[in-house]
Write a protein that holds these residues in place. Structure first.
Motif, PDB file in Angstrom:
ATOM      1  N   UNK A 165       0.864  -1.188   0.000  1.00  0.00           N
ATOM      2  CA  UNK A 165       0.000   0.000   0.000  1.00  0.00           C
ATOM      3  C   UNK A 165       0.901   1.239   0.000  1.00  0.00           C
ATOM      4  N   UNK A 166       0.501   2.239  -0.792  1.00  0.00           N
ATOM      5  CA  UNK A 166       1.313   3.450  -0.939  1.00  0.00           C
ATOM      6  C   UNK A 166       0.717   4.593  -0.124  1.00  0.00           C
ATOM      7  N   UNK A 167       1.593   5.278   0.594  1.00  0.00           N
ATOM      8  CA  UNK A 167       1.155   6.433   1.389  1.00  0.00           C
ATOM      9  C   UNK A 167       1.877   7.689   0.913  1.00  0.00           C
ATOM     10  N   UNK A 168       1.097   8.736   0.636  1.00  0.00           N
ATOM     11  CA  UNK A 168       1.680  10.021   0.231  1.00  0.00           C
ATOM     12  C   UNK A 168       2.023  10.823   1.485  1.00  0.00           C
ATOM     13  N   UNK A 169       3.339  11.046   1.692  1.00  0.00           N
ATOM     14  CA  UNK A 169       3.818  11.785   2.869  1.00  0.00           C
ATOM     15  C   UNK A 169       4.614  13.015   2.401  1.00  0.00           C
ATOM     16  N   UNK A 170       4.044  13.750   1.455  1.00  0.00           N
ATOM     17  CA  UNK A 170       4.705  14.992   1.014  1.00  0.00           C
ATOM     18  C   UNK A 170       4.937  15.924   2.198  1.00  0.00           C
ATOM     19  N   UNK A 171       4.054  15.855   3.198  1.00  0.00           N
ATOM     20  CA  UNK A 171       4.176  16.708   4.395  1.00  0.00           C
ATOM     21  C   UNK A 171       5.006  15.995   5.463  1.00  0.00           C
ATOM     22  N   UNK A 172       6.226  15.644   5.085  1.00  0.00           N
ATOM     23  CA  UNK A 172       7.140  14.950   6.012  1.00  0.00           C
ATOM     24  C   UNK A 172       8.040  15.966   6.703  1.00  0.00           C
ATOM     25  N   UNK A 199      -5.215  11.376  -9.925  1.00  0.00           N
ATOM     26  CA  UNK A 199      -5.478  11.010 -11.311  1.00  0.00           C
ATOM     27  C   UNK A 199      -4.722   9.743 -11.725  1.00  0.00           C
ATOM     28  N   UNK A 200      -3.466   9.624 -11.263  1.00  0.00           N
ATOM     29  CA  UNK A 200      -2.662   8.459 -11.663  1.00  0.00           C
ATOM     30  C   UNK A 200      -2.803   7.286 -10.689  1.00  0.00           C
ATOM     31  N   UNK A 201      -3.640   7.432  -9.663  1.00  0.00           N
ATOM     32  CA  UNK A 201      -3.822   6.348  -8.680  1.00  0.00           C
ATOM     33  C   UNK A 201      -2.523   5.992  -7.986  1.00  0.00           C
ATOM     34  N   UNK A 202      -1.771   7.012  -7.539  1.00  0.00           N
ATOM     35  CA  UNK A 202      -0.436   6.761  -6.991  1.00  0.00           C
ATOM     36  C   UNK A 202      -0.422   6.501  -5.484  1.00  0.00           C
ATOM     37  N   UNK A 203      -1.531   6.724  -4.790  1.00  0.00           N
ATOM     38  CA  UNK A 203      -1.496   6.507  -3.327  1.00  0.00           C
ATOM     39  C   UNK A 203      -2.826   5.985  -2.809  1.00  0.00           C
ATOM     40  N   UNK A 204      -2.715   5.190  -1.730  1.00  0.00           N
ATOM     41  CA  UNK A 204      -3.906   4.711  -1.022  1.00  0.00           C
ATOM     42  C   UNK A 204      -4.179   5.581   0.197  1.00  0.00           C
ATOM     43  N   UNK A 205      -3.090   6.053   0.824  1.00  0.00           N
ATOM     44  CA  UNK A 205      -3.218   6.757   2.101  1.00  0.00           C
ATOM     45  C   UNK A 205      -2.490   8.105   2.055  1.00  0.00           C
ATOM     46  N   UNK A 206      -2.863   8.979   3.006  1.00  0.00           N
ATOM     47  CA  UNK A 206      -2.175  10.260   3.194  1.00  0.00           C
ATOM     48  C   UNK A 206      -1.579  10.264   4.605  1.00  0.00           C
ATOM     49  N   UNK A 207      -0.379  10.796   4.739  1.00  0.00           N
ATOM     50  CA  UNK A 207       0.267  10.889   6.057  1.00  0.00           C
ATOM     51  C   UNK A 207       0.833  12.294   6.196  1.00  0.00           C
ATOM     52  N   UNK A 208       0.910  12.787   7.431  1.00  0.00           N
ATOM     53  CA  UNK A 208       1.545  14.069   7.741  1.00  0.00           C
ATOM     54  C   UNK A 208       2.364  13.864   9.015  1.00  0.00           C
ATOM     55  N   UNK A 209       3.562  14.438   9.052  1.00  0.00           N
ATOM     56  CA  UNK A 209       4.381  14.385  10.275  1.00  0.00           C
ATOM     57  C   UNK A 209       3.947  15.554  11.152  1.00  0.00           C
ATOM     58  N   UNK A 210       2.970  15.284  12.014  1.00  0.00           N
ATOM     59  CA  UNK A 210       2.394  16.322  12.874  1.00  0.00           C
ATOM     60  C   UNK A 210       3.151  16.311  14.192  1.00  0.00           C
ATOM     61  N   UNK A 211       4.142  17.200  14.305  1.00  0.00           N
ATOM     62  CA  UNK A 211       4.971  17.156  15.513  1.00  0.00           C
ATOM     63  C   UNK A 211       5.708  18.474  15.696  1.00  0.00           C
ATOM     64  N   UNK A 212       6.370  18.616  16.843  1.00  0.00           N
ATOM     65  CA  UNK A 212       7.136  19.819  17.149  1.00  0.00           C
ATOM     66  C   UNK A 212       8.200  20.057  16.089  1.00  0.00           C
ATOM     67  N   UNK A 213       8.197  21.257  15.495  1.00  0.00           N
ATOM     68  CA  UNK A 213       9.214  21.581  14.493  1.00  0.00           C
ATOM     69  C   UNK A 213       8.845  21.089  13.102  1.00  0.00           C
ATOM     70  N   UNK A 214       7.681  20.436  12.964  1.00  0.00           N
ATOM     71  CA  UNK A 214       7.266  19.940  11.650  1.00  0.00           C
ATOM     72  C   UNK A 214       5.885  20.542  11.330  1.00  0.00           C
ATOM     73  N   UNK A 215       4.850  19.767  11.130  1.00  0.00           N
ATOM     74  CA  UNK A 215       3.528  20.325  10.786  1.00  0.00           C
ATOM     75  C   UNK A 215       2.685  20.465  12.042  1.00  0.00           C
ATOM     76  N   UNK A 216       2.005  21.613  12.194  1.00  0.00           N
ATOM     77  CA  UNK A 216       1.148  21.768  13.367  1.00  0.00           C
ATOM     78  C   UNK A 216      -0.232  21.163  13.060  1.00  0.00           C
ATOM     79  N   UNK A 217      -1.071  20.992  14.084  1.00  0.00           N
ATOM     80  CA  UNK A 217      -2.360  20.316  13.858  1.00  0.00           C
ATOM     81  C   UNK A 217      -3.246  21.034  12.837  1.00  0.00           C
ATOM     82  N   UNK A 218      -3.175  22.348  12.788  1.00  0.00           N
ATOM     83  CA  UNK A 218      -4.042  23.073  11.835  1.00  0.00           C
ATOM     84  C   UNK A 218      -3.574  22.819  10.396  1.00  0.00           C
ATOM     85  N   UNK A 219      -2.258  22.848  10.176  1.00  0.00           N
ATOM     86  CA  UNK A 219      -1.727  22.541   8.835  1.00  0.00           C
ATOM     87  C   UNK A 219      -2.045  21.088   8.467  1.00  0.00           C
ATOM     88  N   UNK A 220      -1.888  20.216   9.461  1.00  0.00           N
ATOM     89  CA  UNK A 220      -2.170  18.787   9.237  1.00  0.00           C
ATOM     90  C   UNK A 220      -3.618  18.596   8.813  1.00  0.00           C
TER      91      UNK A 220
END
Ligand code: NIG
Ligand code: FE
Length: 397
Positions: A165-172, A199-220
């Motif tokens: 299964x593929x997960x898109x984690x552009x927000x790493x 469009x290309x069916x490249x991912x099943x899941x979405x992930x975000x690194x929601x943590x200190x110094x990375x993405x905050x909950x609102x951005x997530x």
């Protein structure tokens, strides 16, 4: 034969996690990659097909690795040594190392080389008993490189003998050029990456690194909602570096799982209790980064389920041997061998939406099986830490 469950069981929680159903001296019928039937030898029908005597070996359902970053361009042993000399993971990341380092390396690698390297890791994992794999992007951090990673994962899905299964984690992480322009990168994710991925069916899941110094909950939350509108199901990295709202944003968006949870308080446990989101512990990264371990004992004692995964990646967990991860889960997350087993099989399958086909020996499920041992007792399996117990694996997709 261990890990037998009725087909309708989706996961095990609280006290249920200490149960592992087994049959001593069993037979098992597999046809076209599916488990058709099984039982104790005294009920074994006469078969007119090829049979194999396993001579006392144990049959286990293959592990499900619900959280990996298996596609990467090279190791980060230099950062490992920096940490041995006293720097922390967060300090290295803040100085532009860490994930950014992996992204620089990956951006300049061609797709075929990346595919070859990643396939080697996947075959290592399969040889040590992994029968389904989740793989994340997130070392691209640009439109082109994120899509390159996801196309590699798509090829792996097609070519490997197990389900991927593929997960898109552009927000790493935020790329350095967007350090002071979070909105700029988030709009690339939402407006440029997600439409192509969908469009290309490249991912099943979405992930975000929601943590200190990375993405905050609102951005997530914004990224998750945009991805959900493209049909992706969320799986979140949360509460690795602090109590940061990752659990709440994961549950609010009905995430399949929230992973890491090295930092978790009573509010987070209460929030998970009212949800269908699987907490996932990643003891490999706690071990390697020398950070706290997810309090699995407390989570289970509160009646919750928990899954365990490798988090295989070049920065925080360069290990995809789930036998060793099982030992760590027992030694440091406070789980019993039985709980560790269920966390790596049926609960891990639920964490990646595969509970109907993987994670147990059940009629109608995929025949993803490991032949191991013999052992005196299940306790003996995680006791032999670092040993790959798989004598032979049988995989199916
Ligand atoms: O799950 N925590 C975020 N991501 C990965 C580590 C990525 C890296 O350091 O390369 C993890 O530990
Ligand atoms: Fe991870």
């Amino acid at each position: 034969m261990i890990g037998i469950l009725e087909p309708g069981i989706t996961h095990l929680k609280g006290d249920e996690m200490s149960r592992v159903n087994s049959i001593k001296n069993a037979w098992l019928l597999v046809e076209e990659g599916e488990i058709v039937d099984y039982g104790s030898m005294d009920t074994c029908p006469k078969f007119n097909i090829e049979t194999k005597d396993l001579k006392g070996q144990w049959v286990l359902p293959a592990f499900v690795d619900s959280h990996t970053h298996m596609v990467f361009a090279g190791p980060r042993h230099n950062e490992y040594v920096m940490r041995l000399k006293g720097k922390t993971y967060a300090e290295i990341a803040a100085e532009g190392g860490g994930i950014i380092n992996s992204a620089k390396l990956l951006q300049s690698m061609d797709e075929d080389t990346l595919y070859e390297l990643s396939m080697k890791h996947a075959y290592d994992a399969i040889a040590s008993g992994t029968g389904a794999l989740e793989i994340k992007s997130g070392y691209g951090l640009s439109v082109d490189a994120e899509l390159k990673m996801l196309r590699v994962i798509k090829r792996m899905k097609a070519d490997l003998p197990i389900v991927v299964k593929a997960t898109f984690l552009g927000a790493h992480a935020f790329p350095p050029e967007f350090k002071n322009d979070h909105e700029g990168y988030i709009s690339q994710i939402i407006d440029e990456m997600l439409p192509v991925i969908s469009e290309e069916g490249l991912a099943d899941f979405i992930d975000v690194f929601c943590d200190e110094g990375f993405y905050n909950p609102e951005e997530t939350d914004r990224i998750l909602k945009a991805a959900i509108s493209h049909g992706l199901k969320p799986k979140i990295h949360g509460n690795e570096l602090g109590i940061t709202g990752g659990v709440q944003v994961a549950v609010a968006n009905q995430s399949l799982s929230v992973d890491h949870l090295e930092h978790i308080g009573d509010a987070e446990i209460a929030c998970l209790k009212d949800s269908n989101t699987m907490p996932v512990a990643l003891p490999g990264s706690s071990f390697f980064l020398k950070i706290p371990y997810t309090p699995a004992r407390k989570i289970i004692d509160n009646g919750l389920p928990i899954a365990v995964a490798s988090d295989f990646n070049p920065g925080s967990s360069p290990c995809n041997n789930l036998w060793f991860i099982w030992s760590l889960a027992c030694l440091y997350n406070g789980m019993t061998p039985e709980e560790g087993f269920n966390a790596l099989t049926i609960n891990a399958a639920k964490a990646m939406d595969l509970e109907k086909t993987h994670g147990s020996i059940s009629k109608g499920k995929k025949a993803c099986l490991v032949f191991a041992g013999p052992f005196e007792h299940i306790n003996e399996i995680p006791y032999w830490f670092t040993k790959n117990h798989s004598n032979k694996v049988l995989m199916s997709k």
